[in-house]
Design a protein around this motif. Structure first.
Motif, mmCIF file in Angstrom:
data_model
loop_
_atom_site.group_PDB
_atom_site.id
_atom_site.type_symbol
_atom_site.label_atom_id
_atom_site.label_comp_id
_atom_site.label_asym_id
_atom_site.label_seq_id
_atom_site.Cartn_x
_atom_site.Cartn_y
_atom_site.Cartn_z
ATOM 1 N N GLY A 1 26.989 -40.957 12.678
ATOM 2 C CA GLY A 1 28.209 -40.623 12.907
ATOM 3 C C GLY A 1 28.631 -39.386 12.105
ATOM 4 O O GLY A 1 27.711 -38.431 12.030
ATOM 5 N N PRO A 2 29.940 -39.195 11.867
ATOM 6 C CA PRO A 2 30.415 -37.685 11.265
ATOM 7 C C PRO A 2 29.905 -37.585 9.695
ATOM 8 O O PRO A 2 30.910 -37.738 8.943
ATOM 9 C CB PRO A 2 31.972 -37.945 11.370
ATOM 10 C CG PRO A 2 32.111 -39.138 11.392
ATOM 11 C CD PRO A 2 30.838 -39.863 12.055
ATOM 12 N N VAL A 3 28.726 -37.389 9.610
ATOM 13 C CA VAL A 3 28.038 -37.486 7.989
ATOM 14 C C VAL A 3 27.653 -36.210 7.788
ATOM 15 O O VAL A 3 27.322 -35.206 8.514
ATOM 16 C CB VAL A 3 27.037 -38.470 7.984
ATOM 17 C CG1 VAL A 3 27.812 -39.937 8.148
ATOM 18 C CG2 VAL A 3 25.709 -38.201 8.896
ATOM 19 N N LYS A 4 27.294 -35.955 6.656
ATOM 20 C CA LYS A 4 26.828 -34.904 5.965
ATOM 21 C C LYS A 4 25.281 -34.491 6.598
ATOM 22 O O LYS A 4 24.633 -35.672 6.147
ATOM 23 C CB LYS A 4 27.046 -34.685 4.230
ATOM 24 C CG LYS A 4 26.318 -33.150 4.057
ATOM 25 C CD LYS A 4 26.787 -33.159 2.537
ATOM 26 C CE LYS A 4 25.892 -32.106 1.764
ATOM 27 N NZ LYS A 4 25.936 -31.970 0.266
ATOM 28 N N VAL A 5 24.848 -33.475 6.879
ATOM 29 C CA VAL A 5 23.580 -33.287 7.465
ATOM 30 C C VAL A 5 22.956 -31.965 6.565
ATOM 31 O O VAL A 5 23.828 -30.898 6.743
ATOM 32 C CB VAL A 5 23.417 -33.061 8.853
ATOM 33 C CG1 VAL A 5 21.944 -32.935 9.231
ATOM 34 C CG2 VAL A 5 23.806 -34.307 9.418
ATOM 35 N N VAL A 6 21.802 -31.988 5.977
ATOM 36 C CA VAL A 6 21.288 -30.949 5.314
ATOM 37 C C VAL A 6 20.159 -30.209 5.996
ATOM 38 O O VAL A 6 19.283 -31.192 6.257
ATOM 39 C CB VAL A 6 20.879 -31.374 3.934
ATOM 40 C CG1 VAL A 6 20.165 -30.230 3.107
ATOM 41 C CG2 VAL A 6 22.223 -31.826 3.205
ATOM 42 N N LEU A 7 19.958 -28.871 6.086
ATOM 43 C CA LEU A 7 18.733 -28.099 6.568
ATOM 44 C C LEU A 7 18.175 -27.503 5.462
ATOM 45 O O LEU A 7 18.733 -26.754 4.909
ATOM 46 C CB LEU A 7 19.043 -27.356 7.816
ATOM 47 C CG LEU A 7 17.912 -26.648 8.189
ATOM 48 C CD1 LEU A 7 18.312 -26.061 9.734
ATOM 49 C CD2 LEU A 7 17.639 -25.448 7.507
ATOM 50 N N SER A 8 16.976 -28.057 4.829
ATOM 51 C CA SER A 8 16.060 -27.438 3.848
ATOM 52 C C SER A 8 15.448 -26.477 4.551
ATOM 53 O O SER A 8 14.331 -27.107 5.157
ATOM 54 C CB SER A 8 15.596 -28.704 3.009
ATOM 55 O OG SER A 8 14.932 -28.058 2.125
ATOM 56 N N ALA B 1 18.688 -37.179 -3.201
ATOM 57 C CA ALA B 1 17.028 -37.608 -3.676
ATOM 58 C C ALA B 1 16.343 -37.084 -2.694
ATOM 59 O O ALA B 1 15.059 -36.427 -3.144
ATOM 60 C CB ALA B 1 16.943 -39.106 -3.910
ATOM 61 N N ARG B 2 16.257 -37.242 -1.322
ATOM 62 C CA ARG B 2 15.470 -36.660 -0.235
ATOM 63 C C ARG B 2 15.474 -35.399 -0.230
ATOM 64 O O ARG B 2 14.462 -34.676 0.053
ATOM 65 C CB ARG B 2 15.854 -37.273 1.046
ATOM 66 C CG ARG B 2 15.746 -38.899 1.204
ATOM 67 C CD ARG B 2 16.745 -39.458 2.120
ATOM 68 N NE ARG B 2 16.808 -39.100 3.225
ATOM 69 C CZ ARG B 2 18.026 -39.076 4.089
ATOM 70 N NH1 ARG B 2 19.098 -39.540 3.971
ATOM 71 N NH2 ARG B 2 17.959 -38.367 5.402
ATOM 72 N N VAL B 3 16.748 -34.438 -0.539
ATOM 73 C CA VAL B 3 16.475 -33.247 -0.329
ATOM 74 C C VAL B 3 15.843 -32.482 -1.565
ATOM 75 O O VAL B 3 14.947 -31.590 -1.519
ATOM 76 C CB VAL B 3 18.058 -32.575 -0.527
ATOM 77 C CG1 VAL B 3 18.127 -31.109 -0.747
ATOM 78 C CG2 VAL B 3 18.875 -32.821 0.901
ATOM 79 N N LEU C 1 15.204 -31.721 8.187
ATOM 80 C CA LEU C 1 16.690 -31.970 8.117
ATOM 81 C C LEU C 1 16.816 -33.304 8.135
ATOM 82 O O LEU C 1 16.049 -34.182 8.577
ATOM 83 C CB LEU C 1 17.103 -31.713 9.959
ATOM 84 C CG LEU C 1 17.446 -30.505 10.512
ATOM 85 C CD1 LEU C 1 16.093 -29.467 10.552
ATOM 86 C CD2 LEU C 1 18.505 -30.506 11.729
ATOM 87 N N MET C 2 18.010 -33.599 6.957
ATOM 88 C CA MET C 2 18.252 -34.920 6.642
ATOM 89 C C MET C 2 19.430 -35.380 6.527
ATOM 90 O O MET C 2 20.360 -34.430 6.431
ATOM 91 C CB MET C 2 17.765 -34.830 4.968
ATOM 92 C CG MET C 2 16.200 -34.994 4.961
ATOM 93 S SD MET C 2 15.723 -34.288 3.247
ATOM 94 C CE MET C 2 15.937 -32.439 3.561
ATOM 95 N N ALA C 3 19.864 -36.467 7.046
ATOM 96 C CA ALA C 3 21.229 -36.910 7.392
ATOM 97 C C ALA C 3 21.756 -37.761 6.319
ATOM 98 O O ALA C 3 20.862 -38.572 5.825
ATOM 99 C CB ALA C 3 21.562 -37.384 8.796
ATOM 100 N N GLU C 4 23.072 -37.767 5.772
ATOM 101 C CA GLU C 4 23.424 -38.810 4.973
ATOM 102 C C GLU C 4 23.593 -40.191 5.654
ATOM 103 O O GLU C 4 23.962 -40.302 6.834
ATOM 104 C CB GLU C 4 24.898 -38.669 4.429
ATOM 105 C CG GLU C 4 25.527 -39.368 3.368
ATOM 106 C CD GLU C 4 26.896 -38.778 2.934
ATOM 107 O OE1 GLU C 4 27.537 -39.039 1.926
ATOM 108 O OE2 GLU C 4 27.536 -38.074 3.795
#
Length: 474
Positions: free
Chosen positions: A337-344, A233-235, A278-281
């Motif tokens: 931690g080791p989570v998914k990070v998205v760069l939009s 939702a943030r992406v 940049l948004m992280a899970e």
């Protein structure tokens, strides 16, 4: 009868005049009485009031010379008890100072010593007396605090409305030979009053009731940071926001952070302006680290900083423009931690008529000055251009009455600490300062009847070279 009534009337008028004269005299006397007192008590008046009230109670009182302390500096004040029959002379120094005698010969063992520090009511400070035997001194405590330890915080006395007092009786008077003063406000001036008495003197609160405040509420717990919400939702929200602002293309890229929540993107970007979100899970576990991404963007190879985000928000945002295609490295930290990070990556094309012959760096900085001010893309070539260096440079520019313009200054090479552009047009002026991490500044202006404008560029830094462009705007 008429004569009698006239005599009575004249008597009444005389009595009225006499009463008015007496009332006027009384008001004049009262005005003179109150005019002798100042309308507003200052710091010296408060210290004089404390000194006078304690002296009337039989205490030996002395005032130290005023002192001034800057924020972050600890001043150690040497205290000498006032000798009998004479004013004491005490000094203050930035170091230990000369320690005073414990008291005059023959002083009673139960005698009390009181020290009052008075500052303006907006000044906040702490007092810490010298140590008793076997306890850490104020200077040693300061060293501990600078090293990250904070022993015996209760030893420090915090000011209230710019006032703080320390009372010691009997053998404990030895601990008032020196007092360490630390200013928590930007700076403060102090008056210091010292009193020796057979018992505790009158309380400071009763002498200076205007400095008394109510109870201080506890700070409380603000709780955990706000949850940013689901990553998808943030992406999607970041993409909708960028498209609403005119970005024709938004490209998401993702990777997995390390076990400590760090990582780095290395992306090849086109020329033009970019916004990287940049948004992280957020993990589903109940106990986890808070998500607070901090990131920066740097040119690969040169390492030049393009933008940085160290805010307390869960997501990071980076804005910059590139004068030519290139690789940008985006290191980050703060994921849970080791989570998914998205760069939009939201992309805007390079505005037309932004010159490239000054170099890619200058071209990107000029474009960012337009983007930062939400200015429309120029539709014609610049009417004036100039190149300058360190210092202030005045550039006269011919303009057309009834037309608007945009002037931008951008760094070509060197290091920039401050960049400002200002335009003077008749009796009007406009200016813009480049941000902390920006290398471009721009300002819009319109001519009414004027035919010339004075554009001034101020640059400070390490051998900076800048370029100026002025475009006509529709």
């Amino acid at each position: 009868m008429a004569a009698a009534r006239g005599l009575v009337e004249r008597g009444r008028r005389a009595a009225t005049r006499a009463a008015r004269g007496a009332a006027l005299a009384l008001l004049t006397a009262l005005a003179g009485l109150f005019a002798g007192a100042p309308a507003r008590a200052d710091l010296s008046d408060d210290a004089a009031r404390v000194e006078r009230m304690w002296s009337l109670s039989g205490a030996r009182v002395a005032r130290l010379p005023p002192i001034f302390i800057e924020h972050g500096r600890v001043r150690v004040v040497a205290i000498d008890p006032p000798p009998a029959g004479a004013a004491a002379v005490a000094g203050a120094s930035g170091a230990a100072g000369a320690s005073g005698a414990a008291g005059p010969a023959g002083a009673k063992a139960e005698e009390c010593l009181t020290v009052v520090f008075l500052a303006p009511r907006t000044v906040e400070f702490t007092l810490e007396p010298d140590s008793l035997a076997g306890e850490p001194s104020a200077l040693e405590g300061l060293v501990h605090r600078l090293r990250g330890r904070d022993p015996d915080d209760d030893r420090r006395i915090h000011s209230v409305a710019g006032a703080a007092a320390i009372l010691r009786c009997g053998a404990a008077r030895e601990g008032l030979r020196r007092v360490a003063v630390e200013v928590l406000s930007p700076r403060g001036a102090f008056d210091v009053v010292v009193a020796a008495s057979s018992g505790p003197p009158e309380r400071l609160e009763s002498i200076l009731p205007e400095r008394v405040s109510g109870p201080i509420a506890p700070r409380g717990d603000p709780g955990r940071p706000a949850e940013p919400g689901p990553l998808d939702a943030r992406v999607a929200r970041a993409a909708r926001r960028a498209r609403a602002e005119g970005a024709p293309r938004v490209v998401p890229i993702d990777l997995r952070a390390s076990s400590v929540g760090t990582g780095q993107f290395s992306v090849k970007l086109s020329e033009g302006c970019h916004r990287l979100d940049l948004m992280a899970e957020v993990p589903g576990a109940a106990v986890r680290r808070a998500t607070d991404l901090d990131a920066e963007a740097r040119e690969a190879g040169t390492g030049r900083l393009l933008d940085r985000d160290r805010s307390d928000a869960p997501d990071a945002r980076l804005d910059f423009c590139l004068g030519e295609p290139g690789v940008v490295e985006v290191p980050f930290l703060g994921a849970a931690g080791p989570v998914k990070v998205v760069l939009s990556d939201a992309q805007w094309p390079m505005p037309p008529h932004v010159p490239g012959y000054f170099g890619a760096r200058a071209r990107g900085n000029l474009a960012f000055a337009l983007q930062r001010r939400r200015a429309p893309a120029p539709r014609a070539q610049a009417i004036a251009e100039a190149v300058g260096a360190q210092g202030d440079t005045l550039v006269p520019v011919e303009v057309e009455p009834g037309r608007c313009y945009f002037a931008a200054a951008a760094l070509v090479r060197g290091e920039m600490r401050a960049l400002r552009i200002s335009v003077e047009l008749g009796d009007r002026a406009a200016r813009d300062d480049a941000g902390e991490r920006s290398e471009g500044a721009g300002v819009a202006f319109c001519s009414e009847i004027e035919e010339s404008a004075a554009v001034r560029v101020s640059a400070r830094g390490g051998s900076p070279v800048w370029v100026l462009s002025v475009w006509p705007m529709d």
